[in-house]
Motif scaffolding. Structure first.
Motif, PDB file in Angstrom:
ATOM      1  N   ALA A  93       0.913  -0.605   0.676  1.00  0.00           N
ATOM      2  CA  ALA A  93       0.624   0.218   0.009  1.00  0.00           C
ATOM      3  C   ALA A  93       0.110   1.292  -0.083  1.00  0.00           C
ATOM      4  CB  ALA A  93      -0.774   0.267   1.516  1.00  0.00           C
ATOM      5  N   ASP A  94       0.523   2.564  -0.761  1.00  0.00           N
ATOM      6  CA  ASP A  94       0.965   3.672  -0.752  1.00  0.00           C
ATOM      7  C   ASP A  94      -0.081   4.793  -0.377  1.00  0.00           C
ATOM      8  OD1 ASP A  94       2.597   5.989  -0.795  1.00  0.00           O
ATOM      9  OD2 ASP A  94       3.480   5.358  -2.522  1.00  0.00           O
ATOM     10  N   PRO A  95      -0.884   5.116   0.673  1.00  0.00           N
ATOM     11  CA  PRO A  95      -2.124   5.889   1.192  1.00  0.00           C
ATOM     12  C   PRO A  95      -2.124   6.911  -0.120  1.00  0.00           C
ATOM     13  CG  PRO A  95      -1.433   4.826   2.758  1.00  0.00           C
ATOM     14  CD  PRO A  95      -0.244   3.860   1.583  1.00  0.00           C
ATOM     15  N   GLY A  96      -3.164   6.831  -0.891  1.00  0.00           N
ATOM     16  CA  GLY A  96      -2.637   8.214  -1.051  1.00  0.00           C
ATOM     17  C   GLY A  96      -2.385   8.936  -2.606  1.00  0.00           C
ATOM     18  N   ARG A  97      -1.859   7.498  -2.825  1.00  0.00           N
ATOM     19  CA  ARG A  97      -1.072   7.657  -4.283  1.00  0.00           C
ATOM     20  C   ARG A  97      -1.820   6.766  -5.063  1.00  0.00           C
ATOM     21  NH1 ARG A  97       5.258   8.853  -2.484  1.00  0.00           N
ATOM     22  NH2 ARG A  97       4.327  10.335  -1.989  1.00  0.00           N
ATOM     23  N   ALA A 127       8.381  -2.725 -21.858  1.00  0.00           N
ATOM     24  CA  ALA A 127       6.993  -3.125 -20.980  1.00  0.00           C
ATOM     25  C   ALA A 127       5.786  -3.536 -22.000  1.00  0.00           C
ATOM     26  CB  ALA A 127       6.161  -1.733 -20.170  1.00  0.00           C
ATOM     27  N   ASP A 128       5.103  -4.132 -21.592  1.00  0.00           N
ATOM     28  CA  ASP A 128       3.550  -5.073 -22.679  1.00  0.00           C
ATOM     29  C   ASP A 128       2.311  -3.470 -21.429  1.00  0.00           C
ATOM     30  OD1 ASP A 128       5.513  -7.326 -23.383  1.00  0.00           O
ATOM     31  OD2 ASP A 128       5.243  -7.968 -21.892  1.00  0.00           O
ATOM     32  N   GLY A 129       2.338  -3.154 -21.172  1.00  0.00           N
ATOM     33  CA  GLY A 129       1.666  -2.136 -20.758  1.00  0.00           C
ATOM     34  C   GLY A 129       1.503  -1.474 -19.084  1.00  0.00           C
ATOM     35  N   VAL A 130       0.503  -0.828 -18.724  1.00  0.00           N
ATOM     36  CA  VAL A 130       0.828  -0.544 -17.418  1.00  0.00           C
ATOM     37  C   VAL A 130      -0.044  -0.783 -16.575  1.00  0.00           C
ATOM     38  CG1 VAL A 130       1.171   2.544 -16.637  1.00  0.00           C
ATOM     39  CG2 VAL A 130       2.211   1.891 -18.524  1.00  0.00           C
ATOM     40  N   MET A 131       0.214  -1.259 -15.109  1.00  0.00           N
ATOM     41  CA  MET A 131      -1.043  -1.261 -14.405  1.00  0.00           C
ATOM     42  C   MET A 131      -1.135  -0.468 -13.437  1.00  0.00           C
ATOM     43  SD  MET A 131       0.363  -4.333 -12.242  1.00  0.00           S
ATOM     44  CE  MET A 131       2.049  -3.734 -12.067  1.00  0.00           C
ATOM     45  N   VAL A 132      -2.305   0.340 -12.839  1.00  0.00           N
ATOM     46  CA  VAL A 132      -2.761   1.237 -12.460  1.00  0.00           C
ATOM     47  C   VAL A 132      -3.192   0.353 -10.617  1.00  0.00           C
ATOM     48  CG1 VAL A 132      -5.125   3.602 -11.905  1.00  0.00           C
ATOM     49  CG2 VAL A 132      -4.490   1.638 -14.160  1.00  0.00           C
ATOM     50  N   VAL A 133      -2.019   1.066 -10.066  1.00  0.00           N
ATOM     51  CA  VAL A 133      -2.075   0.041  -8.883  1.00  0.00           C
ATOM     52  C   VAL A 133      -2.828   0.809  -7.668  1.00  0.00           C
ATOM     53  CG1 VAL A 133      -0.639  -1.028  -7.128  1.00  0.00           C
ATOM     54  CG2 VAL A 133       0.302  -1.113  -9.638  1.00  0.00           C
ATOM     55  N   PRO A 134      -3.888   0.304  -7.448  1.00  0.00           N
ATOM     56  CA  PRO A 134      -4.645   1.724  -6.187  1.00  0.00           C
ATOM     57  C   PRO A 134      -3.612   1.707  -4.626  1.00  0.00           C
ATOM     58  CG  PRO A 134      -5.238  -0.591  -5.668  1.00  0.00           C
ATOM     59  CD  PRO A 134      -4.435  -1.214  -7.603  1.00  0.00           C
ATOM     60  N   PRO A 135      -4.357   3.061  -3.995  1.00  0.00           N
ATOM     61  CA  PRO A 135      -3.219   3.394  -2.913  1.00  0.00           C
ATOM     62  C   PRO A 135      -3.645   1.866  -1.330  1.00  0.00           C
ATOM     63  CG  PRO A 135      -4.934   5.032  -3.591  1.00  0.00           C
ATOM     64  CD  PRO A 135      -5.377   3.809  -4.507  1.00  0.00           C
TER      65      PRO A 135
END
Length: 188
Positions: A93-97, A127-135
């Motif tokens: 986790a990286d709260p707020g980001r 890379a094959d793509g970009v992940m959108v990692v939630p906070p």
């Protein structure tokens, strides 16, 4: 479109230049890393000015998330669909980001690229793509939103995504493969 000068230090002048031109800030920073100091402004004559961060990977992420949709809307184009990929590692986790992470597909799992700091392009290049990692982070095997690179192949439809009922938006985590996983392909 500009690069650099979108931060908030005394040497960053994008906002001041937009103000002197009578422009309006439409987006003044985004809660994402890398790319958070991206700025979108509209000038009095209706033209848009996109201020990308100075770090190369940060600039690319802002271009993908702000510039791409803007250009698609202005040109009546279509963006690639955001899909889901099973994550190949646990991401804390990286709260707020919300974090945008280039990834490489290894044995069907999206593994974060190495060399993916805000000033690095090497990880994105392979890379094959970009992940959108939630906070709140991601567990290994969990489906995570992702988008393909404009110059790459479409993302494969994950088995877990195909098996999901169409009407139920509930996410189900895919179990990681049993046994050890060979990650040596990441160094290639």
């Amino acid at each position: 479109m500009t690069t650099g000068g979108t931060g908030r230090s005394g040497t960053d002048h994008f906002r001041k230049a937009v103000a002197e031109l009578g422009g309006t800030l439409l987006i003044d920073g985004i809660a994402m890393r890398p790319g958070h100091p991206a700025v979108l402004a509209e000038l009095p004559d209706g033209r848009f000015v996109l201020g990308l961060p100075g770090n190369p990977l940060a600039a690319m992420m802002a271009l993908f998330t702000v510039g791409g949709p803007l250009l698609a809307a202005l040109g009546h184009g279509r963006l690639a669909d955001v899909g889901e990929v099973p994550c190949g590692s646990m991401i804390d986790a990286d709260p707020g980001r919300t974090r945008l992470m280039p990834f490489k597909l290894v044995y069907g799992l999206a593994s974060p690229s190495q060399h993916a700091g805000p000033g690095m392009m090497r990880g994105l290049a392979g890379a094959d793509g970009v992940m959108v990692v939630p906070p709140h982070g991601v567990q290994m095997g969990e489906l995570v939103p992702a988008f393909p690179l404009p110059w790459g192949k479409p993302l494969p439809a994950s088995k877990a995504a195909e098996d999901k009922p169409r009407k139920a938006p509930v996410r189900t985590a895919k179990k990681p493969p049993a046994g050890p996983v060979d990650w040596s392909a990441l160094d290639a």
